[in-house]
Design an enzyme around this catalytic site. Structure first.
Site, PDB file in Angstrom:
ATOM      1  CG  HIS A 173      15.983  -8.701 -21.173  1.00  0.00           C
ATOM      2  ND1 HIS A 173      16.106  -7.516 -21.784  1.00  0.00           N
ATOM      3  CD2 HIS A 173      16.260  -9.541 -21.543  1.00  0.00           C
ATOM      4  CE1 HIS A 173      16.521  -7.334 -23.202  1.00  0.00           C
ATOM      5  NE2 HIS A 173      15.810  -8.678 -23.194  1.00  0.00           N
ATOM      6  CG  ASP A 210      14.481  -5.707 -18.168  1.00  0.00           C
ATOM      7  OD1 ASP A 210      14.975  -4.066 -18.200  1.00  0.00           O
ATOM      8  OD2 ASP A 210      13.686  -6.103 -19.496  1.00  0.00           O
TER       9      ASP A 210
HETATM   10  C1  XUL Z   1      17.792  -9.147 -29.567  1.00  0.00           C
HETATM   11  C2  XUL Z   1      16.487  -9.113 -28.916  1.00  0.00           C
HETATM   12  C3  XUL Z   1      16.271  -9.599 -27.826  1.00  0.00           C
HETATM   13  C4  XUL Z   1      15.240 -10.569 -27.411  1.00  0.00           C
HETATM   14  C5  XUL Z   1      15.102 -10.737 -25.575  1.00  0.00           C
HETATM   15  O1  XUL Z   1      18.289  -9.056 -31.307  1.00  0.00           O
HETATM   16  O2  XUL Z   1      16.048  -9.194 -30.175  1.00  0.00           O
HETATM   17  O3  XUL Z   1      15.911  -8.093 -27.243  1.00  0.00           O
HETATM   18  O4  XUL Z   1      14.545  -9.884 -27.706  1.00  0.00           O
HETATM   19  O5  XUL Z   1      16.893 -11.151 -25.428  1.00  0.00           O
END
Ligand code: XUL
Ligand code: MN
Length: 347
Positions: A51, A54
């Site tokens: 993310h 992160d």
């Molecule tokens: C949410 C999910 C997230 C995405 C990345 O359900 O899977 O972790 O993979 O933002």
């Protein structure tokens, strides 16, 4: 002879967690975010899913120069650890400005926040030399149908995809569909929706999908067929392998833990299409049980990866002649029995 795929694996730092759920807080000591990266290679992983915050914690409060400098630091750290950043995803579901969605919020200033944040996310990806921008459209949806103009919302999503493609000509947009949670009904619930957006965009070759097994199951669909659909359009940029026990909250269980045959079929579809040969990662998005002891807790990652590799062996040792004969004679009873015995190690 066809070269066998050497699979590369990735996960995100959020996959090492302290056990909090909506009904209770952390049950394990916090493992420092910066120390997680040293765990990757020993566990057999070389890709990091990020993310945006992160990479650059507290990024909303930082200037462009500060963001660039922190991202460059992370780039060096990844290089030193022998790690590759797989993608960066704008976290558009935490800030109060995204309470009612980000790109599809009814409020112009909230949509403006979402776009500013997305540009910063792309800047971070550029600083990491990473081309994948994942859009998990968390709050782009509604709790009640009448809350938003859905047609307008889909137009806004397409405008955003185009704006990302224009902002940086090198990035690719990887849409991760999910049908619900945190909203009741999410926009772009399936890979079909994502791929329609790709074809409608300015640069269809740079818009792809990331399929999470649990998300497909929550939509009542078979993850292996969803993957096959994306692969048929050459639009499977990544996967989040995991499992899901029925239609409930997003569980992120270990890959293969609920339905071994469905997991086998995902591996089979990926393997048959040569997925991974162009460097695509086998991404995991798995959550440790709240009950698990340890510091840090990583067995769920190790076990899901190991299960994937065991299933690769099962796919490779499948007797294709038997499969073809059964298809030819349309004897799917025989095919099913052969498959089940093969999975149980009886044939
Ligand atoms: C949410 C999910 C997230 C995405 C990345 O359900 O899977 O972790 O993979 O933002
Ligand atoms: Mn995911």
């Amino acid at each position: 002879m066809n070269q066998l795929t050497q699979y590369r694996f990735s996960f995100g730092p959020w996959n090492i967690s302290e056990g909090a759920d909506p009904f209770g807080g952390e049950v394990r000591p916090v493992f420092p975010h910066e120390d997680k990266f040293a765990l990757y290679r020993p566990l057999g992983f070389e890709g990091v899913q990020f993310h945006d915050d992160d990479v650059v914690p507290g990024m909303d409060e930082l200037s462009a120069a500060q963001i660039e400098s922190k991202a460059s630091e992370v780039r060096k750290m990844l290089h030193n650890q022998g790690l590759t950043p797989e993608f960066v995803a704008p976290r558009l579901w935490f800030a109060k400005q995204t309470t009612d969605g980000a790109y599809t919020s009814n409020c112009a200033s909230e949509r403006a926040y979402a776009w500013e944040r997305t540009k910063k996310c792309i800047d971070i990806a550029r600083a990491l030399d990473c081309k994948g921008i994942v859009l998990w459209l968390a709050r782009e949806g509604t709790y009640i149908r009448e809350a938003k103009d859905a047609r307008l919302a889909y137009q806004r999503l397409l405008e955003t995809v185009n704006a990302i493609l224009d902002y940086d000509k090198n990035v690719e947009v990887w849409i991760e569909p999910k049908p619900n949670e945190p909203t009741d009904q999410a926009y772009v619930p399936t890979i079909g929706h994502a791929i329609a957006l790709a074809y409608a965009s300015h640069a269809p070759t740079r818009v792809k999908g990331l399929i999470e097994s649990a998300h497909a199951l929550l939509a009542g669909l078979d993850p292996s067929d969803e993957m096959a659909f994306a692969l048929a359009h050459d639009k499977l940029a990544s996967v989040h392998l995991n499992d899901q026990n029925g239609l409930k909250y997003d569980q992120d269980k270990n890959f293969g833990a609920v339905n071994l045959r469905a997991a086998f079929n995902q591996v089979r579809v990926l393997e048959e299409a040569g997925y991974g040969k162009r460097g695509e990662f086998i991404g995991l998005d798995v959550k440790a049980f709240r009950t698990q002891r340890g510091y840090p807790v990583t067995d769920h990652l190790r076990n899901s990866r190991a299960l994937f590799l065991m299933l690769v062996e099962k796919v490779r040792s499948l007797d294709q002649t038997i499969v073809e004969q059964c298809r030819e004679s349309r004897d799917y009873e025989a095919l099913e029995l052969y498959l089940l015995k093969h999975l149980m190690g009886l044939q």
